[in-house]
Design a protein around this motif. Structure first.
Motif, PDB file in Angstrom:
ATOM      1  N   THR A 582      -3.901  -9.073  -4.899  1.00  0.00           N
ATOM      2  CA  THR A 582      -2.674  -9.307  -5.651  1.00  0.00           C
ATOM      3  C   THR A 582      -1.509  -9.376  -4.660  1.00  0.00           C
ATOM      4  OG1 THR A 582      -2.164  -6.958  -5.928  1.00  0.00           O
ATOM      5  CG2 THR A 582      -3.606  -7.995  -7.588  1.00  0.00           C
ATOM      6  N   GLN A 583      -0.313  -9.529  -5.182  1.00  0.00           N
ATOM      7  CA  GLN A 583       0.851  -9.580  -4.304  1.00  0.00           C
ATOM      8  C   GLN A 583       1.136  -8.219  -3.661  1.00  0.00           C
ATOM      9  OE1 GLN A 583       4.198 -11.269  -6.476  1.00  0.00           O
ATOM     10  NE2 GLN A 583       2.881 -12.877  -7.358  1.00  0.00           N
ATOM     11  N   ARG A 584       0.558  -7.164  -4.262  1.00  0.00           N
ATOM     12  CA  ARG A 584       0.867  -5.811  -3.752  1.00  0.00           C
ATOM     13  C   ARG A 584      -0.282  -5.150  -3.015  1.00  0.00           C
ATOM     14  NH1 ARG A 584       3.066  -2.222  -8.442  1.00  0.00           N
ATOM     15  NH2 ARG A 584       2.160  -3.697  -9.923  1.00  0.00           N
ATOM     16  N   HIS A 585      -1.531  -5.536  -3.339  1.00  0.00           N
ATOM     17  CA  HIS A 585      -2.673  -4.836  -2.764  1.00  0.00           C
ATOM     18  C   HIS A 585      -3.784  -5.814  -2.390  1.00  0.00           C
ATOM     19  CE1 HIS A 585      -0.795  -1.557  -5.222  1.00  0.00           C
ATOM     20  NE2 HIS A 585      -1.100  -0.855  -4.139  1.00  0.00           N
ATOM     21  N   SER A 586      -4.565  -5.412  -1.404  1.00  0.00           N
ATOM     22  CA  SER A 586      -5.740  -6.190  -1.017  1.00  0.00           C
ATOM     23  C   SER A 586      -6.848  -5.999  -2.036  1.00  0.00           C
ATOM     24  CB  SER A 586      -6.234  -5.743   0.358  1.00  0.00           C
ATOM     25  OG  SER A 586      -6.751  -4.418   0.287  1.00  0.00           O
ATOM     26  N   ALA A 587      -7.839  -6.893  -2.000  1.00  0.00           N
ATOM     27  CA  ALA A 587      -8.984  -6.766  -2.898  1.00  0.00           C
ATOM     28  C   ALA A 587      -9.710  -5.454  -2.662  1.00  0.00           C
ATOM     29  CB  ALA A 587      -9.930  -7.943  -2.690  1.00  0.00           C
ATOM     30  N   GLU A 588      -9.796  -5.019  -1.395  1.00  0.00           N
ATOM     31  CA  GLU A 588     -10.477  -3.763  -1.081  1.00  0.00           C
ATOM     32  C   GLU A 588      -9.750  -2.571  -1.681  1.00  0.00           C
ATOM     33  OE1 GLU A 588     -11.604  -6.893   1.724  1.00  0.00           O
ATOM     34  OE2 GLU A 588      -9.669  -6.114   1.068  1.00  0.00           O
ATOM     35  N   ALA A 589      -8.430  -2.566  -1.595  1.00  0.00           N
ATOM     36  CA  ALA A 589      -7.642  -1.459  -2.144  1.00  0.00           C
ATOM     37  C   ALA A 589      -7.779  -1.407  -3.665  1.00  0.00           C
ATOM     38  CB  ALA A 589      -6.173  -1.603  -1.741  1.00  0.00           C
ATOM     39  N   LEU A 590      -7.774  -2.566  -4.299  1.00  0.00           N
ATOM     40  CA  LEU A 590      -7.927  -2.611  -5.754  1.00  0.00           C
ATOM     41  C   LEU A 590      -9.312  -2.152  -6.180  1.00  0.00           C
ATOM     42  CD1 LEU A 590      -6.134  -6.019  -6.268  1.00  0.00           C
ATOM     43  CD2 LEU A 590      -5.324  -3.839  -7.178  1.00  0.00           C
ATOM     44  N   THR A 591     -10.327  -2.591  -5.444  1.00  0.00           N
ATOM     45  CA  THR A 591     -11.693  -2.165  -5.753  1.00  0.00           C
ATOM     46  C   THR A 591     -11.828  -0.659  -5.610  1.00  0.00           C
ATOM     47  OG1 THR A 591     -12.592  -4.287  -5.027  1.00  0.00           O
ATOM     48  CG2 THR A 591     -14.119  -2.420  -5.117  1.00  0.00           C
ATOM     49  N   GLN A 592     -11.240  -0.118  -4.553  1.00  0.00           N
ATOM     50  CA  GLN A 592     -11.298   1.333  -4.344  1.00  0.00           C
ATOM     51  C   GLN A 592     -10.636   2.073  -5.499  1.00  0.00           C
ATOM     52  OE1 GLN A 592     -12.915   2.900  -2.088  1.00  0.00           O
ATOM     53  NE2 GLN A 592     -11.815   4.623  -1.171  1.00  0.00           N
ATOM     54  N   ALA A 593      -9.484   1.579  -5.947  1.00  0.00           N
ATOM     55  CA  ALA A 593      -8.778   2.225  -7.056  1.00  0.00           C
ATOM     56  C   ALA A 593      -9.622   2.197  -8.327  1.00  0.00           C
ATOM     57  CB  ALA A 593      -7.433   1.539  -7.287  1.00  0.00           C
ATOM     58  N   LEU A 594     -10.253   1.064  -8.599  1.00  0.00           N
ATOM     59  CA  LEU A 594     -11.095   0.951  -9.796  1.00  0.00           C
ATOM     60  C   LEU A 594     -12.327   1.848  -9.698  1.00  0.00           C
ATOM     61  CD1 LEU A 594     -10.872  -2.895 -10.414  1.00  0.00           C
ATOM     62  CD2 LEU A 594     -10.061  -1.108 -11.967  1.00  0.00           C
ATOM     63  N   GLU A 595     -12.920   1.921  -8.517  1.00  0.00           N
ATOM     64  CA  GLU A 595     -14.112   2.756  -8.358  1.00  0.00           C
ATOM     65  C   GLU A 595     -13.776   4.229  -8.528  1.00  0.00           C
ATOM     66  OE1 GLU A 595     -15.512   1.461  -4.556  1.00  0.00           O
ATOM     67  OE2 GLU A 595     -16.807  -0.081  -5.419  1.00  0.00           O
ATOM     68  N   LEU A 596     -12.604   4.637  -8.096  1.00  0.00           N
ATOM     69  CA  LEU A 596     -12.184   6.026  -8.283  1.00  0.00           C
ATOM     70  C   LEU A 596     -11.955   6.341  -9.758  1.00  0.00           C
ATOM     71  CD1 LEU A 596      -9.781   6.421  -5.235  1.00  0.00           C
ATOM     72  CD2 LEU A 596     -11.912   7.685  -5.610  1.00  0.00           C
ATOM     73  N   LEU A 597     -11.652   5.309 -10.544  1.00  0.00           N
ATOM     74  CA  LEU A 597     -11.490   5.482 -11.990  1.00  0.00           C
ATOM     75  C   LEU A 597     -12.804   5.301 -12.745  1.00  0.00           C
ATOM     76  CD1 LEU A 597      -8.195   3.424 -12.554  1.00  0.00           C
ATOM     77  CD2 LEU A 597      -8.418   5.924 -12.548  1.00  0.00           C
ATOM     78  N   GLY A 598     -13.805   4.738 -12.076  1.00  0.00           N
ATOM     79  CA  GLY A 598     -15.038   4.396 -12.777  1.00  0.00           C
ATOM     80  C   GLY A 598     -14.813   3.268 -13.766  1.00  0.00           C
ATOM     81  N   ALA A 599     -13.926   2.330 -13.423  1.00  0.00           N
ATOM     82  CA  ALA A 599     -13.531   1.257 -14.332  1.00  0.00           C
ATOM     83  C   ALA A 599     -13.906  -0.102 -13.757  1.00  0.00           C
ATOM     84  CB  ALA A 599     -12.026   1.314 -14.604  1.00  0.00           C
ATOM     85  N   THR A 600     -13.866  -1.125 -14.630  1.00  0.00           N
ATOM     86  CA  THR A 600     -14.173  -2.493 -14.224  1.00  0.00           C
ATOM     87  C   THR A 600     -13.105  -3.432 -14.773  1.00  0.00           C
ATOM     88  OG1 THR A 600     -16.545  -2.067 -14.271  1.00  0.00           O
ATOM     89  CG2 THR A 600     -15.861  -4.361 -14.345  1.00  0.00           C
TER      90      THR A 600
END
Length: 956
Positions: A582-600
């Motif tokens: 996104t304009q604010r975060h890399s794909a890796e950072a977003l994936t990490q955030a989602l994995e910490l939430l257990g979300a998709t």
């Protein structure tokens, strides 16, 4: 992470959502105190305490050794019956392989008191679904049916457990042997990379190891098998003392136990079964092997021996695999996929009862060179990089979050819970394996992960396999230095039989009488609500309180349908890019955030829509929706993301060009609709259209597609309507009008009586598709009635087409037919993958069945069967949030009345054979259909011409 992150624990929400756990425990005590049937003993009773993760169950044992596990779940009027036998291909001998899987097929061929094909017919007519599966360590059989059908399922399962052999004939054996050969041809020999695993395992495991041969067996071994071998295999391994019967769902426990005792207690014990040894696999040096295949992308796979399932080191090895190759946050993804060296790459740690292995694979990206030696070097550099990187606190937090989330989501079906109970009992001797798994995975430390890295991975020998295109031997990672040996073929398929295992059981009642059915079940049709967001986006939803989860689907009308033909593939490529930065975060950072939430959060696209799927624990919904807002409204459109995804799409298309299933789908669409309209061109695009797409095209399509005017939302959550609507505020920020569908060009004329042939040299099978354009979707008109009419022709397992080509002739692993309809168009298709040597004969049989049905239609018995199967099957339609969402989407997409299901039921129960046969006469004229075949032209064309067809070569 593998099984423990996908569906291991199955009761977190059950414990968390239960209003009265004390009541559950009290009920358990009450049942335990109830007088049990003679010969039935209560072994264990378990109910999770408040906040505890677990599945309530009662475990019993019959005097003959049969273990019975019961689980009550009254949320839906259905039951699942699972019989798991602790025997897989690991109990076979070298040269006598494939018996466990072959026997799985034989178990559906009727028994002493159940006629040929009756087992499948009874389950289907009851509105249920059923199947059997075989792996290295166990074979299971299961039925999911409306709860009023339970006794009948126990009658069926008990008869094939105790009374199969009197009905096992040489003819049945030969037909099923051919069916298994067809299955192997379809799933292994005719599929790109299909033989990878079986050749890899030969090099990986010691000579004669039970995992060194494929579960489906070697072709020569299948030819070597005899009917007597199969009978001996049954006597040796299919006794009740080697089985677990698990029943879950809307059951009365006392009545269920009484039925279990009635139907299973008189089946005698089988021979004693002892556990197999589990010596750890080791390699003396790194073994290089290779093979040429009909593929486009060279593939490298590396495997390291580790432990076995339930070993103390298994959890840490799972986490190690996740860090190294478990998605966009992994080292291997960063070094191979993101940097463009591989189209795909991942590491995992699959475990079976006797052995596990750390495996990493990579599909080479020809844009960076197709040689596999550099790819191997990159993988080994990534493994070494782990030692420097180490394990972070977030790694452990992410694993635990995913573990908890996936466990809760796995609670959404009775089938899932029953499967886990059965598996834990079979391999652990305790259905309540969840608590132990939770404890051992939660106990993993950073030091544990580093320790197993040192012990099993660092500088350890491995098996390295290269799969390269035909003639591409120069691309292999290294010259082969290992060739498997061939041990002596075993004299016998089975050992350990004694004289007393041949005695036929004696029943205390008349087993020829099929049990009656209890009263009709009450359907639990979801209560729906409809609303709009502030920007006028329609939201349809329902509350589902069985699990504390939320599933949201955002559908954007358009997809491939609104992209120009010259830019086919643009909708899918745009979705791929939206899954990145996104304009604010890399794909890796977003994936990490989602994995910490257990979300998709996942974007996708198909022929008529682009979609956004959101899946999360409700407790994390706010944080998840904040990420949705960022990904949907602030896409990064980074050039590197675009270029990587475009290159991956191009290479994937090249790879699919050798896949016969893909070739047939692409060719059939072109045949029916032409290549001048979007529906006739794959939404994947073509090599030509994809190669010309630019990042500006993606940006423009995003503005055209992802608008409020195109959007509709489906939501299934444990939250009530108003509370959930407030959580959807980020979606209300969407703007923009609806995008009209462009005008389509004229469709081609179907000539009829013509075979279009796509050449696939050396194909082990031919893919046959027969069809024509018909009508679009409707809920109660000709389209709906046409599928009712087709049901006995090709819509069920025991339909005319499948029984003929699979069960009678042994030409195919499966054949079927269906009417398929969308908003604008529809078509009829009959299809099947058949042995190459019988392509002409199989086509003739297809046409014979269609011709006869077109002429005479269905019989009165077939009408009754269709009515029973479809009407009773409604009990299965709304169990999970996924099924509920599908039901809602159909109403929303086609603007159906909420009670359309009732109108369909009325139609099913009252439509006459005369009306349905008129539909068949109108739409199923075989002379109005064309035929597409993907196969070896040199071998099959002469036979097709003898049949009288005009054969036209077709290019994709």
């Amino acid at each position: 992470m593998k099984k423990w992150l996908l569906a291991v624990a199955v009761a977190s929400a059950l414990a968390g959502c239960s209003a009265d756990t004390t009541a559950v425990q009290a009920q358990a005590t009450k049942v335990a105190a109830t007088k049990l049937p003679a010969g039935v003993s209560l072994v264990e009773s378990y109910a999770p305490k408040a906040g505890e993760i677990g599945i309530p169950f009662k475990k019993y044992q019959l005097a003959n050794g049969l273990t019975v596990v019961l689980h009550q779940d009254h949320s839906d009027p259905l039951v699942t019956v699972n019989v798991t036998y602790h025997v897989g291909s690991d109990r076979e001998h070298y040269g006598r392989t494939g018996f466990a899987h072959l026997f799985e097929h034989m178990m559906f061929q009727g028994s002493q008191h159940v006629a040929d094909e009756q087992h499948i017919k009874v389950v289907t007519e009851a509105g249920g679904s059923m199947n059997g599966t075989t792996n290295t360590d166990r074979t299971n059989y299961y039925e999911s049916v409306p709860s009023n059908q339970l006794e009948k399922m126990l009658w069926l399962e008990s008869d094939r457990m105790g009374f199969l052999l009197p009905a096992l004939t040489d003819k049945k054996f030969e037909v099923q042997r051919e069916t298994v050969k067809n299955e192997r041809a379809q799933r292994v020999d005719n599929r790109p990379y299909g033989r990878l695993d079986e050749l890899f395992n030969q090099a990986f495991y010691p000579e004669g190891h039970p995992y060194s041969w494929p579960v489906i067996g070697w072709p020569a071994d299948l030819d070597r098998a005899t009917t007597q071998d199969v009978k001996d295999f049954f006597r040796r391994w299919y006794g009740p003392n080697n089985a677990t019967l698990t029943i879950g769902g809307d059951i009365d426990e006392a009545q269920t136990l009484a039925w279990v005792s009635k139907y299973f207690a008189d089946i005698p014990r089988g021979p004693e079964v002892k556990p197999l040894a589990k010596p750890l696999v080791s390699l003396d040096k790194t073994r290089y092997i290779s093979m040429e295949d009909n593929v486009h992308l060279p593939l490298l796979q590396i495997g390291f021996p580790t432990v076995y399932a339930n070993h103390a080191d298994e959890p840490a090895l799972d986490l190690l695999a996740s860090i190294l190759g478990g998605g966009k946050t992994s080292i291997i993804y960063k070094n191979l996929v993101k940097n463009g060296y591989a189209v795909q790459a991942a590491m995992n740690h699959p475990c079976s009862e006797l052995a596990c292995k750390l495996t990493v694979y990579a599909l080479a990206n020809p844009a960076k060179g197709a040689a596999l030696a550099p790819l191997e070097a990159k993988i080994r550099e990534s493994i070494a990089e782990f030692e420097t990187r180490g394990v972070t606190d977030e790694d452990l937090q992410k694993a635990k979050a995913q573990f908890r989330s996936d466990n809760i989501f796995s609670l959404q079906s009775v089938f899932g819970k029953v499967s886990r109970l059965a598996s834990y009992e079979t391999f652990n001797g305790d259905p309540n394996g969840i608590s132990a798994d939770l404890a051992r995975y939660n106990a993993v430390t950073k030091a544990d992960v580093m320790r197993v890295y040192e012990k099993y991975l660092k500088n350890k020998p491995s098996v390295v396999m290269s799969v390269v295109p035909k003639g591409g031997n120069a691309l292999i990672a290294a010259p082969d230095n290992y060739a498997p040996t061939s041990p002596k073929v075993a004299d016998r398929a089975v050992e350990g039989l004694t004289a007393n295992t041949t005695a036929a059981p004696k029943s205390q009642f008349d087993r020829t009488v099929m049990p009656p059915v209890a009263g009709a079940v009450s359907l639990h049709v979801p209560s729906l609500w409809n609303s709009k967001l502030a920007n006028n986006i329609e939201v349809m939803g329902t509350q589902s309180t069985e699990t504390p989860t939320t599933d949201i689907m955002v559908y954007f009308n358009g997809g491939h349908r609104i992209e120009p033909i010259a830019k086919s593939g643009l909708a899918e490529l745009t979705a791929d890019v939206l899954n990145e930065s996104t304009q604010r975060h890399s794909a890796e950072a977003l994936t990490q955030a989602l994995e910490l939430l257990g979300a998709t959060i996942e974007f996708s696209a198909d022929k008529y829509q682009s979609s956004l799927r959101i899946s999360t624990l409700t407790e994390n919904l706010d944080k998840t929706m904040a990420l949705v807002q960022e990904k949907l409204l602030e896409p990064g459109f980074v050039a590197a993301d675009f270029n990587r995804n475009k290159q991956q799409s191009l290479q994937t298309l090249q790879h699919l060009s050798s896949d016969p299933e893909y070739m047939s789908r692409k060719g059939f669409a072109k045949l029916l609709f032409g290549d001048k309209v979007s529906i006739g061109v794959s939404s994947d695009g073509t090599l030509d259209t994809l190669s010309k797409l630019t990042l500006d095209d993606v940006k423009q399509f995003y503005l055209q597609q992802y608008t409020a005017g195109n959007a509709q939302v489906v939501a299934v959550s444990d939250l009530p309507q108003q509370q959930l609507l407030t959580k959807l505020a980020p979606l209300a920020r969407l703007t923009g009008a609806a995008t009209p569908l462009p005008t389509q060009n004229q469709l081609p004329t179907i000539k009829g009586d013509t075979v279009y042939l796509i050449d696939k040299p050396d194909a082990a099978q031919s893919v046959i598709l027969i069809g024509k354009r018909t009508m679009p979707f409707d809920a109660t008109g000709d389209y709906f009635k046409a599928n009712l009419a087709n049901y006995p022709l090709g819509g069920a397992f025991n339909s005319r087409i499948n029984l003929n080509l699979r069960e009678d002739k042994g030409y195919t692993y499966g054949a079927r037919s269906a009417f398929v309809g969308g908003t604008e168009y529809g078509y009829f298709a009959a299809m099947g993958n058949v042995r190459a040597d019988v392509t002409d004969k199989a086509l003739a049989e297809f046409m014979k069945e269609i011709t006869q049905f077109h002429k005479s239609g269905m019989t009165a018995d077939e009408l009754a069967f269709m009515r029973s199967s479809i009407s009773q099957g409604k009990a299965m339609d709304y169990e999970t949030p996924y099924k509920k969402a599908g039901f809602i989407r159909e109403i929303q997409k086609y603007r159906l009345p909420y009670d359309y299901i009732e109108k369909q039921d009325e139609l099913v129960n009252n439509v006459s054979a005369t009306e349905l046969n008129a539909i068949a006469a109108k739409y199923l004229d075989p002379h109005s259909m064309d035929v597409l075949i993907v196969g070896d032209k040199a071998k099959i064309k002469p036979g097709l011409e003898v049949l009288g067809y005009k054969v036209v070569d077709m290019n994709l």
